[in-house]
Design a protein around this motif. Structure first.
Motif, PDB file in Angstrom:
ATOM      1  N   VAL A  51      -4.208  15.640   5.775  1.00 27.34           N
ATOM      2  CA  VAL A  51      -5.402  14.809   5.634  1.00 27.34           C
ATOM      3  C   VAL A  51      -5.774  14.731   4.155  1.00 27.34           C
ATOM      4  O   VAL A  51      -6.018  15.758   3.520  1.00 27.34           O
ATOM      5  CB  VAL A  51      -6.579  15.385   6.445  1.00 27.34           C
ATOM      6  N   ALA A  52      -5.783  13.533   3.613  1.00 28.28           N
ATOM      7  CA  ALA A  52      -6.154  13.371   2.202  1.00 28.28           C
ATOM      8  C   ALA A  52      -7.633  13.708   2.021  1.00 28.28           C
ATOM      9  O   ALA A  52      -8.469  13.293   2.824  1.00 28.28           O
ATOM     10  CB  ALA A  52      -5.881  11.943   1.745  1.00 28.28           C
ATOM     11  N   PRO A  53      -7.985  14.456   0.985  1.00 30.37           N
ATOM     12  CA  PRO A  53      -9.386  14.862   0.814  1.00 30.37           C
ATOM     13  C   PRO A  53     -10.332  13.699   0.515  1.00 30.37           C
ATOM     14  O   PRO A  53     -11.515  13.782   0.785  1.00 30.37           O
ATOM     15  CB  PRO A  53      -9.329  15.844  -0.358  1.00 30.37           C
ATOM     16  N   ASP A  54      -9.807  12.596  -0.065  1.00 31.78           N
ATOM     17  CA  ASP A  54     -10.668  11.480  -0.440  1.00 31.78           C
ATOM     18  C   ASP A  54     -10.457  10.275   0.461  1.00 31.78           C
ATOM     19  O   ASP A  54     -10.774   9.147   0.094  1.00 31.78           O
ATOM     20  CB  ASP A  54     -10.420  11.083  -1.894  1.00 31.78           C
ATOM     21  N   VAL A  55      -9.919  10.481   1.666  1.00 28.09           N
ATOM     22  CA  VAL A  55      -9.641   9.355   2.545  1.00 28.09           C
ATOM     23  C   VAL A  55     -10.945   8.705   2.991  1.00 28.09           C
ATOM     24  O   VAL A  55     -11.960   9.377   3.208  1.00 28.09           O
ATOM     25  CB  VAL A  55      -8.824   9.807   3.775  1.00 28.09           C
ATOM     26  N   ALA A  56     -10.927   7.378   3.080  1.00 25.63           N
ATOM     27  CA  ALA A  56     -12.100   6.621   3.522  1.00 25.63           C
ATOM     28  C   ALA A  56     -11.684   5.689   4.655  1.00 25.63           C
ATOM     29  O   ALA A  56     -10.500   5.379   4.825  1.00 25.63           O
ATOM     30  CB  ALA A  56     -12.689   5.817   2.361  1.00 25.63           C
ATOM     31  N   TYR A  57     -12.680   5.245   5.402  1.00 26.57           N
ATOM     32  CA  TYR A  57     -12.405   4.452   6.599  1.00 26.57           C
ATOM     33  C   TYR A  57     -13.269   3.197   6.579  1.00 26.57           C
ATOM     34  O   TYR A  57     -14.317   3.141   5.947  1.00 26.57           O
ATOM     35  CB  TYR A  57     -12.693   5.273   7.867  1.00 26.57           C
ATOM     36  N   GLU A  58     -12.808   2.174   7.307  1.00 25.50           N
ATOM     37  CA  GLU A  58     -13.553   0.932   7.386  1.00 25.50           C
ATOM     38  C   GLU A  58     -13.302   0.277   8.742  1.00 25.50           C
ATOM     39  O   GLU A  58     -12.318   0.588   9.426  1.00 25.50           O
ATOM     40  CB  GLU A  58     -13.142  -0.020   6.267  1.00 25.50           C
ATOM     41  N   TRP A  59     -14.224  -0.633   9.114  1.00 23.00           N
ATOM     42  CA  TRP A  59     -14.078  -1.382  10.361  1.00 23.00           C
ATOM     43  C   TRP A  59     -13.336  -2.684  10.076  1.00 23.00           C
ATOM     44  O   TRP A  59     -13.623  -3.377   9.101  1.00 23.00           O
ATOM     45  CB  TRP A  59     -15.443  -1.714  10.965  1.00 23.00           C
ATOM     46  N   VAL A  60     -12.380  -3.029  10.947  1.00 25.27           N
ATOM     47  CA  VAL A  60     -11.631  -4.285  10.838  1.00 25.27           C
ATOM     48  C   VAL A  60     -11.788  -5.031  12.155  1.00 25.27           C
ATOM     49  O   VAL A  60     -11.567  -4.466  13.236  1.00 25.27           O
ATOM     50  CB  VAL A  60     -10.145  -4.019  10.543  1.00 25.27           C
ATOM     51  N   LEU A  61     -12.172  -6.295  12.068  1.00 28.17           N
ATOM     52  CA  LEU A  61     -12.391  -7.097  13.273  1.00 28.17           C
ATOM     53  C   LEU A  61     -11.077  -7.296  14.020  1.00 28.17           C
ATOM     54  O   LEU A  61     -10.065  -7.690  13.433  1.00 28.17           O
ATOM     55  CB  LEU A  61     -12.990  -8.463  12.896  1.00 28.17           C
ATOM     56  N   ASN A  62     -11.090  -7.026  15.311  1.00 34.65           N
ATOM     57  CA  ASN A  62      -9.915  -7.209  16.153  1.00 34.65           C
ATOM     58  C   ASN A  62     -10.140  -8.456  17.008  1.00 34.65           C
ATOM     59  O   ASN A  62     -10.875  -8.431  17.992  1.00 34.65           O
ATOM     60  CB  ASN A  62      -9.695  -5.984  17.049  1.00 34.65           C
ATOM     61  N   ASP A  63      -9.496  -9.549  16.619  1.00 32.69           N
ATOM     62  CA  ASP A  63      -9.603 -10.805  17.355  1.00 32.69           C
ATOM     63  C   ASP A  63      -8.283 -11.148  18.034  1.00 32.69           C
ATOM     64  O   ASP A  63      -7.937 -12.321  18.210  1.00 32.69           O
ATOM     65  CB  ASP A  63     -10.058 -11.944  16.438  1.00 32.69           C
ATOM     66  N   SER A  64      -7.531 -10.124  18.422  1.00 34.11           N
ATOM     67  CA  SER A  64      -6.202 -10.336  18.997  1.00 34.11           C
ATOM     68  C   SER A  64      -6.254 -11.115  20.301  1.00 34.11           C
ATOM     69  O   SER A  64      -5.348 -11.918  20.592  1.00 34.11           O
ATOM     70  CB  SER A  64      -5.512  -8.985  19.225  1.00 34.11           C
ATOM     71  N   GLU A  65      -7.312 -10.907  21.101  1.00 32.43           N
ATOM     72  CA  GLU A  65      -7.408 -11.647  22.360  1.00 32.43           C
ATOM     73  C   GLU A  65      -7.603 -13.138  22.095  1.00 32.43           C
ATOM     74  O   GLU A  65      -7.053 -13.989  22.800  1.00 32.43           O
ATOM     75  CB  GLU A  65      -8.550 -11.097  23.214  1.00 32.43           C
ATOM     76  N   LEU A  66      -8.396 -13.469  21.079  1.00 30.47           N
ATOM     77  CA  LEU A  66      -8.590 -14.874  20.732  1.00 30.47           C
ATOM     78  C   LEU A  66      -7.280 -15.500  20.259  1.00 30.47           C
ATOM     79  O   LEU A  66      -6.921 -16.620  20.668  1.00 30.47           O
ATOM     80  CB  LEU A  66      -9.663 -15.007  19.659  1.00 30.47           C
ATOM     81  N   LYS A  67      -6.539 -14.806  19.414  1.00 30.14           N
ATOM     82  CA  LYS A  67      -5.268 -15.332  18.916  1.00 30.14           C
ATOM     83  C   LYS A  67      -4.291 -15.554  20.052  1.00 30.14           C
ATOM     84  O   LYS A  67      -3.543 -16.548  20.069  1.00 30.14           O
ATOM     85  CB  LYS A  67      -4.686 -14.382  17.872  1.00 30.14           C
ATOM     86  N   GLU A  68      -4.276 -14.625  21.014  1.00 34.11           N
ATOM     87  CA  GLU A  68      -3.371 -14.778  22.148  1.00 34.11           C
ATOM     88  C   GLU A  68      -3.796 -15.961  23.023  1.00 34.11           C
ATOM     89  O   GLU A  68      -2.951 -16.724  23.515  1.00 34.11           O
ATOM     90  CB  GLU A  68      -3.360 -13.497  22.980  1.00 34.11           C
ATOM     91  N   ALA A  69      -5.116 -16.135  23.213  1.00 35.71           N
ATOM     92  CA  ALA A  69      -5.597 -17.275  23.996  1.00 35.71           C
ATOM     93  C   ALA A  69      -5.229 -18.595  23.321  1.00 35.71           C
ATOM     94  O   ALA A  69      -4.837 -19.572  23.990  1.00 35.71           O
ATOM     95  CB  ALA A  69      -7.109 -17.168  24.180  1.00 35.71           C
ATOM     96  N   ILE A  70      -5.353 -18.656  21.994  1.00 34.44           N
ATOM     97  CA  ILE A  70      -4.995 -19.873  21.248  1.00 34.44           C
ATOM     98  C   ILE A  70      -3.503 -20.145  21.374  1.00 34.44           C
ATOM     99  O   ILE A  70      -3.070 -21.295  21.570  1.00 34.44           O
ATOM    100  CB  ILE A  70      -5.422 -19.741  19.780  1.00 34.44           C
ATOM    101  N   ARG A  71      -2.683 -19.078  21.298  1.00 36.25           N
ATOM    102  CA  ARG A  71      -1.228 -19.259  21.410  1.00 36.25           C
ATOM    103  C   ARG A  71      -0.854 -19.846  22.774  1.00 36.25           C
ATOM    104  O   ARG A  71      -0.055 -20.774  22.874  1.00 36.25           O
ATOM    105  CB  ARG A  71      -0.530 -17.918  21.198  1.00 36.25           C
ATOM    106  N   ARG A  72      -1.465 -19.278  23.858  1.00 42.31           N
ATOM    107  CA  ARG A  72      -1.162 -19.790  25.202  1.00 42.31           C
ATOM    108  C   ARG A  72      -1.618 -21.242  25.350  1.00 42.31           C
ATOM    109  O   ARG A  72      -0.929 -22.073  25.961  1.00 42.31           O
ATOM    110  CB  ARG A  72      -1.839 -18.911  26.249  1.00 42.31           C
ATOM    111  N   ARG A  73      -2.810 -21.571  24.788  1.00 40.54           N
ATOM    112  CA  ARG A  73      -3.336 -22.932  24.904  1.00 40.54           C
ATOM    113  C   ARG A  73      -2.433 -23.935  24.186  1.00 40.54           C
ATOM    114  O   ARG A  73      -2.196 -25.051  24.671  1.00 40.54           O
ATOM    115  CB  ARG A  73      -4.741 -22.983  24.321  1.00 40.54           C
ATOM    116  N   GLN A  74      -1.895 -23.558  23.052  1.00 41.51           N
ATOM    117  CA  GLN A  74      -1.013 -24.457  22.312  1.00 41.51           C
ATOM    118  C   GLN A  74       0.236 -24.778  23.112  1.00 41.51           C
ATOM    119  O   GLN A  74       0.725 -25.908  23.114  1.00 41.51           O
ATOM    120  CB  GLN A  74      -0.650 -23.839  20.957  1.00 41.51           C
ATOM    121  N   ILE A  75       0.747 -23.754  23.838  1.00 43.80           N
ATOM    122  CA  ILE A  75       1.944 -23.975  24.656  1.00 43.80           C
ATOM    123  C   ILE A  75       1.616 -24.849  25.859  1.00 43.80           C
ATOM    124  O   ILE A  75       2.340 -25.803  26.190  1.00 43.80           O
ATOM    125  CB  ILE A  75       2.529 -22.621  25.113  1.00 43.80           C
ATOM    126  N   GLN A  76       0.483 -24.546  26.525  1.00 42.42           N
ATOM    127  CA  GLN A  76       0.130 -25.277  27.742  1.00 42.42           C
ATOM    128  C   GLN A  76      -0.261 -26.726  27.464  1.00 42.42           C
ATOM    129  O   GLN A  76       0.104 -27.637  28.209  1.00 42.42           O
ATOM    130  CB  GLN A  76      -1.030 -24.552  28.444  1.00 42.42           C
TER     131      GLN A  76
END
Length: 452
Positions: free
Chosen positions: A355-380
């Motif tokens: 574990v690095a002594p100066d490690v820091a953390y952040e929140w990243v938006l997870n929009d994977s469900e939206l991307k998957e829905a868009i991918r399916r819609r483009q195909i359909q």
């Protein structure tokens, strides 16, 4: 000096009765011999242990007199839980009327070889006995004739339900209790044998008494070599004639090979590098374990206690759980996968960073469900994604998730997870310049990550 031959208890039990012999209401009460009374100061249990036999006996005698005076008793009965008992506490009064009983049921057979008794504070009783609620009771039964099989401890209730299949059964008594030690001359444990590939027949299956010696034997096809006896896919013996004492329902499969089998064993990764904070259940290792193209069972082991293996039931993959590394340095471990029948082994080296002594953390938006829905819609719909026209209830990309901590990262927290409806615009492929709008309802949240 320490006393010898005298068992002591921290508190002594007495029974309080009216002169008519009836129990007093409002009990139990507890008096402790370690407490201060009369001319005696309070002492610790360790100090009580170290008293000489004379000093201990004098304190116990005076303690009886003290309790007798406090309770206005003409007599004091310590026979039920006296000095030879060592309970954590000894109540006085009407909770000592709990009755414990064990009986033997041999299915009508007349014998004096089957016995049952119970113990409370190392005192054995064969007949019914009064005791206090909450005491630990240890019930034991045995057959010295060898003619009976133990079927379990049953309670005195409709259907006589079994509460334990162990000959020694321990429990806390909370009310009047009668236990029945059920014995039978019928064999009660089933032994099942099956013949695998290249095995002509197996013998030894049947029903047996508990702890009976059973023997499984296999007759092989010409030219076959015995591989072993397997239980639930795990090798238990390589002896073609296998004997053991049976304790529970057991099913074994005899396997043999002709030397022409093609075995295959491999793992998808030979090396896994884990961050110091741990990877949770995310490290999935694909596995190939085949015999002549068919799936073969494997067993797993790790040489380090910080590695936990979670197998797939079909042995197509397994996942690794790695705890946080608090050692202050990197560490290494090895996972071994063994193909039971062939003996082939495959290895995964697991390296975890510190574990690095100066490690820091952040929140990243997870929009994977939206991307998957868009991918399916483009195909359909035969369209291309253009943009999101509107959001309901609000645009999640403008949210402020706050501070991300190490605990969030280690526990894989999905922060601010919520359902959103996005009105998405698409360019229609068959009609350039024309837009189509579709509604996509998905979940979006924030994942914790380490800052790069």
């Amino acid at each position: 000096m320490g006393k010898t031959g005298v068992a002591y208890n921290r508190s002594l039990s007495v029974e309080r009765k009216y002169s008519t012999g009836e129990y007093m209401p409002g009990y139990p009460k507890v008096y402790e011999i370690c407490d201060a009374f009369g001319r005696y100061d309070a002492i610790t249990p360790d100090r009580l242990k170290s008293l000489s036999e004379y000093a201990y006996s004098r304190r116990a005698t005076d303690f009886e007199e003290y309790v007798r005076e406090m309770e206005n008793l003409a007599t004091l009965n310590l026979s039920n839980q006296a000095l030879s008992y060592m309970p954590d506490y000894c109540p006085i009064g009407d909770d000592l009327d709990i009755i414990m009983t064990v009986v033997v049921d041999t299915g009508g057979a007349v014998t004096d070889k089957v016995t049952a008794f119970f113990s409370i504070y190392d005192k054995q009783f064969g007949a019914s006995h009064h005791t206090a609620i909450g005491n630990t009771v240890v019930c034991t039964t045995n057959d010295t004739s060898g003619d009976f099989a133990f079927a379990g401890w049953a309670i005195l209730a409709p259907g006589f339900p079994i509460v334990s299949h162990e000959k020694t059964y321990e429990f806390e008594i909370m009310g009047n209790t009668t236990l029945i030690a059920k014995w039978t001359r019928e064999s009660v444990i089933q032994f099942v044998l099956t013949a695998g590939d290249n095995v002509n027949s197996v013998t030894g299956a049947g029903k047996y008494a508990y702890n009976a010696l059973v023997t499984a034997d296999a007759e092989l096809r010409d030219g076959a070599v015995f591989s072993g006896w397997y239980r639930n896919g795990v090798l238990v013996s390589t002896a073609q004639r296998y004997s053991f004492n049976i304790l529970e329902y057991t099913e074994l499969e005899a396997r043999a090979s002709t030397g022409t089998e093609a075995y295959e064993l491999s793992v998808g990764k030979n090396l896994v590098v884990i961050p110091g904070q741990g990877s949770g259940m995310g490290e999935l290792i694909y596995l190939t374990s085949l015999k002549n193209g068919e799936l073969m069972p494997v067993t797993y082991s790790a040489d380090s206690d910080w590695i936990t293996i979670v197998p797939n039931p079909q042995d197509r993959w397994f996942t690794l759980y790695i705890g946080e590394n608090g050692t202050g340095s990197a560490r290494n471990g090895i996972v071994t996968v063994t193909q039971n029948e062939s003996g082939k082994k495959a290895y995964v080296n697991v390296q975890q960073q510190m574990v690095a002594p100066d490690v820091a953390y952040e929140w990243v938006l997870n929009d994977s469900e939206l991307k998957e829905a868009i991918r399916r819609r483009q195909i359909q719909a035969g369209a291309l994604y253009s943009s999101v026209r509107s959001w309901s209830p609000k645009n999640p990309y403008y949210l402020d998730p706050g501070i991300c901590t190490e605990s969030d990262y280690v526990n894989h927290v999905q922060h601010m997870k919520s359902t959103y409806t996005a009105e998405v615009l698409y360019t229609v492929n068959s009609s350039p310049g024309r837009l189509a709008q579709y509604s996509e309802t998905v979940e979006i949240w924030f994942d914790p990550v380490m800052k790069s």
